[in-house]
Design a protein around this motif. Sequence first.
Motif, PDB file in Angstrom:
ATOM      1  N   LEU A 131       2.922   5.928  -2.902  1.00  0.00           N
ATOM      2  CA  LEU A 131       4.046   6.750  -3.384  1.00  0.00           C
ATOM      3  C   LEU A 131       4.064   6.860  -4.912  1.00  0.00           C
ATOM      4  O   LEU A 131       4.935   7.492  -5.475  1.00  0.00           O
ATOM      5  CB  LEU A 131       5.374   6.159  -2.892  1.00  0.00           C
ATOM      6  CG  LEU A 131       5.675   6.375  -1.403  1.00  0.00           C
ATOM      7  CD1 LEU A 131       6.821   5.492  -0.945  1.00  0.00           C
ATOM      8  CD2 LEU A 131       5.995   7.839  -1.117  1.00  0.00           C
ATOM      9  N   GLY A 132       3.122   6.184  -5.554  1.00  0.00           N
ATOM     10  CA  GLY A 132       2.986   6.353  -7.009  1.00  0.00           C
ATOM     11  C   GLY A 132       3.255   5.100  -7.835  1.00  0.00           C
ATOM     12  O   GLY A 132       3.293   5.182  -9.066  1.00  0.00           O
ATOM     13  N   ALA A 133       3.446   3.957  -7.171  1.00  0.00           N
ATOM     14  CA  ALA A 133       3.754   2.744  -7.936  1.00  0.00           C
ATOM     15  C   ALA A 133       2.480   2.111  -8.486  1.00  0.00           C
ATOM     16  O   ALA A 133       1.518   1.902  -7.746  1.00  0.00           O
ATOM     17  CB  ALA A 133       4.484   1.735  -7.045  1.00  0.00           C
ATOM     18  N   GLY A 134       2.498   1.808  -9.787  1.00  0.00           N
ATOM     19  CA  GLY A 134       1.400   1.062 -10.403  1.00  0.00           C
ATOM     20  C   GLY A 134       1.502  -0.404 -10.002  1.00  0.00           C
ATOM     21  O   GLY A 134       2.466  -0.808  -9.341  1.00  0.00           O
ATOM     22  N   HIS A 137       9.240  -3.852  -8.024  1.00  0.00           N
ATOM     23  CA  HIS A 137      10.158  -3.091  -7.158  1.00  0.00           C
ATOM     24  C   HIS A 137       9.978  -3.362  -5.665  1.00  0.00           C
ATOM     25  O   HIS A 137      10.816  -2.963  -4.871  1.00  0.00           O
ATOM     26  CB  HIS A 137      10.020  -1.584  -7.427  1.00  0.00           C
ATOM     27  CG  HIS A 137      10.334  -1.209  -8.840  1.00  0.00           C
ATOM     28  ND1 HIS A 137      11.534  -1.511  -9.432  1.00  0.00           N
ATOM     29  CD2 HIS A 137       9.589  -0.588  -9.784  1.00  0.00           C
ATOM     30  CE1 HIS A 137      11.532  -1.075 -10.684  1.00  0.00           C
ATOM     31  NE2 HIS A 137      10.351  -0.526 -10.923  1.00  0.00           N
ATOM     32  N   VAL A 138       8.872  -3.981  -5.298  1.00  0.00           N
ATOM     33  CA  VAL A 138       8.645  -4.215  -3.863  1.00  0.00           C
ATOM     34  C   VAL A 138       8.429  -5.697  -3.548  1.00  0.00           C
ATOM     35  O   VAL A 138       9.227  -6.308  -2.824  1.00  0.00           O
ATOM     36  CB  VAL A 138       7.437  -3.381  -3.347  1.00  0.00           C
ATOM     37  CG1 VAL A 138       7.195  -3.633  -1.871  1.00  0.00           C
ATOM     38  CG2 VAL A 138       7.677  -1.896  -3.584  1.00  0.00           C
ATOM     39  N   ARG A 150       2.203  -3.118 -11.649  1.00  0.00           N
ATOM     40  CA  ARG A 150       3.402  -3.812 -12.145  1.00  0.00           C
ATOM     41  C   ARG A 150       4.645  -3.374 -11.354  1.00  0.00           C
ATOM     42  O   ARG A 150       5.484  -4.188 -10.991  1.00  0.00           O
ATOM     43  CB  ARG A 150       3.580  -3.478 -13.632  1.00  0.00           C
ATOM     44  CG  ARG A 150       4.602  -4.343 -14.332  1.00  0.00           C
ATOM     45  CD  ARG A 150       4.636  -4.055 -15.829  1.00  0.00           C
ATOM     46  NE  ARG A 150       6.004  -4.049 -16.299  1.00  0.00           N
ATOM     47  CZ  ARG A 150       6.777  -2.969 -16.339  1.00  0.00           C
ATOM     48  NH1 ARG A 150       6.304  -1.804 -15.950  1.00  0.00           N
ATOM     49  NH2 ARG A 150       8.013  -3.048 -16.757  1.00  0.00           N
ATOM     50  N   GLN A 151       4.715  -2.078 -11.084  1.00  0.00           N
ATOM     51  CA  GLN A 151       5.865  -1.549 -10.332  1.00  0.00           C
ATOM     52  C   GLN A 151       5.890  -2.081  -8.901  1.00  0.00           C
ATOM     53  O   GLN A 151       6.960  -2.335  -8.357  1.00  0.00           O
ATOM     54  CB  GLN A 151       5.835  -0.018 -10.329  1.00  0.00           C
ATOM     55  CG  GLN A 151       6.180   0.580 -11.678  1.00  0.00           C
ATOM     56  CD  GLN A 151       5.918   2.069 -11.723  1.00  0.00           C
ATOM     57  OE1 GLN A 151       4.890   2.548 -11.248  1.00  0.00           O
ATOM     58  NE2 GLN A 151       6.839   2.816 -12.308  1.00  0.00           N
ATOM     59  N   GLU A 178       0.836  -1.215   0.000  1.00  0.00           N
ATOM     60  CA  GLU A 178       0.000   0.000   0.000  1.00  0.00           C
ATOM     61  C   GLU A 178       0.863   1.254   0.000  1.00  0.00           C
ATOM     62  O   GLU A 178       0.553   2.233  -0.669  1.00  0.00           O
ATOM     63  CB  GLU A 178      -0.912  -0.004   1.227  1.00  0.00           C
ATOM     64  CG  GLU A 178      -2.035  -1.005   1.121  1.00  0.00           C
ATOM     65  CD  GLU A 178      -2.928  -1.034   2.357  1.00  0.00           C
ATOM     66  OE1 GLU A 178      -3.957  -1.724   2.301  1.00  0.00           O
ATOM     67  OE2 GLU A 178      -2.578  -0.392   3.363  1.00  0.00           O
ATOM     68  N   PRO A 232      11.362  -8.331  -4.894  1.00  0.00           N
ATOM     69  CA  PRO A 232      12.613  -8.237  -4.123  1.00  0.00           C
ATOM     70  C   PRO A 232      12.446  -8.678  -2.666  1.00  0.00           C
ATOM     71  O   PRO A 232      13.319  -9.331  -2.110  1.00  0.00           O
ATOM     72  CB  PRO A 232      12.982  -6.755  -4.197  1.00  0.00           C
ATOM     73  CG  PRO A 232      12.266  -6.234  -5.378  1.00  0.00           C
ATOM     74  CD  PRO A 232      11.016  -7.035  -5.520  1.00  0.00           C
ATOM     75  N   ALA A 284       3.885   1.578  -1.273  1.00  0.00           N
ATOM     76  CA  ALA A 284       4.447   1.763  -2.619  1.00  0.00           C
ATOM     77  C   ALA A 284       3.397   2.351  -3.542  1.00  0.00           C
ATOM     78  O   ALA A 284       3.679   3.269  -4.326  1.00  0.00           O
ATOM     79  CB  ALA A 284       4.943   0.428  -3.151  1.00  0.00           C
ATOM     80  N   SER A 285       2.181   1.856  -3.416  1.00  0.00           N
ATOM     81  CA  SER A 285       1.086   2.338  -4.251  1.00  0.00           C
ATOM     82  C   SER A 285       0.817   3.812  -3.966  1.00  0.00           C
ATOM     83  O   SER A 285       0.631   4.620  -4.877  1.00  0.00           O
ATOM     84  CB  SER A 285      -0.126   1.466  -3.946  1.00  0.00           C
ATOM     85  OG  SER A 285      -1.220   1.908  -4.605  1.00  0.00           O
TER      86      SER A 285
END
Lengths: 262, 262
Positions: free
Chosen positions: B161-164, B171-172, B166-167, B156, B175, B158-159
Motif C-alpha cells: 500500500l506504499g509503506a516504506g 504504523h503496523v 520505517r513506516q 507485506e 502497534p 502495508a508495503s
Amino acid sequence: MTTDASSPTLRVDRLGVQLGGQVILHDVSFVVDVHTTMAVIGASGCGKTTLLRAIAGLLTPAHGEVKLGARRVDLLAPNRRGIVYLNQEPLLFPHLDLFENIAFGLRLRRLPERQVRERVAEMLVQLELDGMERRHAHALSGGQRQRAAFGRALVVEPALLLLDEPFSNLDPDTRTSMQDLFKQLARRRGITALLVTHDLKESMRMGDSFAMMRGGRVHAYADRKAFCADPASGVEREAAFWQAFTSGDAQVSGCDARTADS
Amino acid sequence: MRRALAWILSGMLVLPLVLLVLLSLARHWTWPALLPADLQLRQWRDLFADANGLGTVVLRSLGMGIGVAVAATALGFASSRSLARHARQGRLLALLHLPFAVSPVVLGVSLLYAFLRLHLAGHLLGVMLAQLVFAYAYAVILLSGFWNPRARSLEELASSLGAGRRQVWLHVLMPLARPLLGVCLFQTFLISWFDYALVLLIGSGQVATLTITLYQYFSSGDIRLAATCALLLLAPPLLALGLNQQLLSATIVTHLEAHDDD
C-alpha cells in the motif's frame, strides 16, 4: 477516473522465479492493457500466487522484466511500484478501525486531512459500508471485510491492482455481489488489474482478457473468443454441461425417475 | 472447597507481604507477642537518611532495569524478526535457551573473565551488559512468537500500500506488537531488578544495587531494615504487575481477534 499515466499498461517479459532451487515460473510474458482486467485461470499450485507476488515485488525473480507503461518497476522496492497486491484473505489491520484501514494508504502519502476524510467517506458510500467507520475487523462480516480491503486498495488509485483469488473464501451470493462491485468500481475508476483464479465462471465474469496458467507457464489468449474456443480452458465443457442441464438431460440433471426413487 | 483453596492461595501470597510490612514498621517485636507492640515509620526514615545513600541505590537499580529492558526489548524485537526468516531458526532458538540452561553464577564467572580483560568488571555498564545477555535471550524467545505468517502478510500488505520500511515498523508492526512488547519490557526489567549473582560477580563490590543492599542488611542481622529494603524491591514489580494485567488482557484480546479474523 484516473488518467492513462497513472494506470498504464502492464508488460511482463520473460519473468522467471525459482524458489528453493525449483523453477516456479518459466519465462512468463504477457500484456495487460490499460483500464482492463486480465483473468489468469489455473489449477492450485500452478504458480498463480508466485506470479502476482513477483510482480508486486514481494519476492525476487531470477530474471525478466516488469514494466508499467515505459517504467521498469521490477527494480523498485514494493512500496514504490504503485502496485497493490490483494491477498486471498481480506486482511484488515486489527489495530485500526474501518475508517483508518481505508485511510491507511492515503495517510502514508501525507494527503491533507480534509482530502483523506472526503476520499474515505466517498469510498465508504461506494462500498455500502457508511455508518460502520468505527468498527474493527472482528465486528465485520467476511464480505464487509473483503469490501473494506478492496476500498483500501482502490482509494490510493494504484497503477495496477493484483487480485489473488480474492473471493474464494466467500459464499456464492456474496461472491457474485463482490464481483459486480469490483467490475463497477474498476470501470468507474479506470483500474488496470490482474486477477488470478481457479474459478472459470469468475474469470469469465471479471476478465476483459484471458490467460491460462499451467506448470509455471502462461498462455495469453488474443480475445475472449479464443479463450472460449480452447478446449484446455474448459469453457466449452462447462457450457455443454449447463446446456444439457437446462435442456432436461436426465443423466446430467439427475432428475430422472431412478434418481428420484433412490 | 474452591473458596478454601482461594483463601489458602491468597494467604500464601499475601502473608509474607504483611509480615514484611509489619517488620518494616515494628520498633519492638519480641516473642511471644503475635503482633508488634509499637508501629512507626522510623526504619523508613533511617533507611533513607542512611549515609549509604539508599535513594541513589534505588535510582541506580531503576535506571539499570529500565536500560536493560529497553535495550533487550528493542534488540530482541528486531532480532526475533530476522530469526523468524532464518533458515536455521530452530537451532538458533535452541541456542538462545543456553543462558537459562546454565546457572547465572556459572555464566557470571565466564563473563567476569572476559569483562576483566575488557575493563568492564566493577562498572555499571559491565553489569548491565551481563544482565542484557539474559534479558536479550529472553526477549528474542518471547517475541519470536509474534512473527507468524499473519504478521508477515500484514507487513507485506502495508508495503504494497506504499509503506516504506520505517513506516511498516511505526504504523503496523509496533502497534500490533504493543501488548507483547509491554510484557517483554516488564519481564526483562524484572530480570535486571531482581538480579543478584551477576551484580555481585561482575560488579565486584563496586556496583551497589537494591538486591546487594538488601543482602548486606540481612547479613548484618538487621532484619527490620532488610524487610524495609525488601518492600522497596517489591514495589516496582507490584506496580508493574497491575499494568501488566491490563497488557496481558490486551494480548489475549488481540489473539482472540486474530483467530476471529481467521
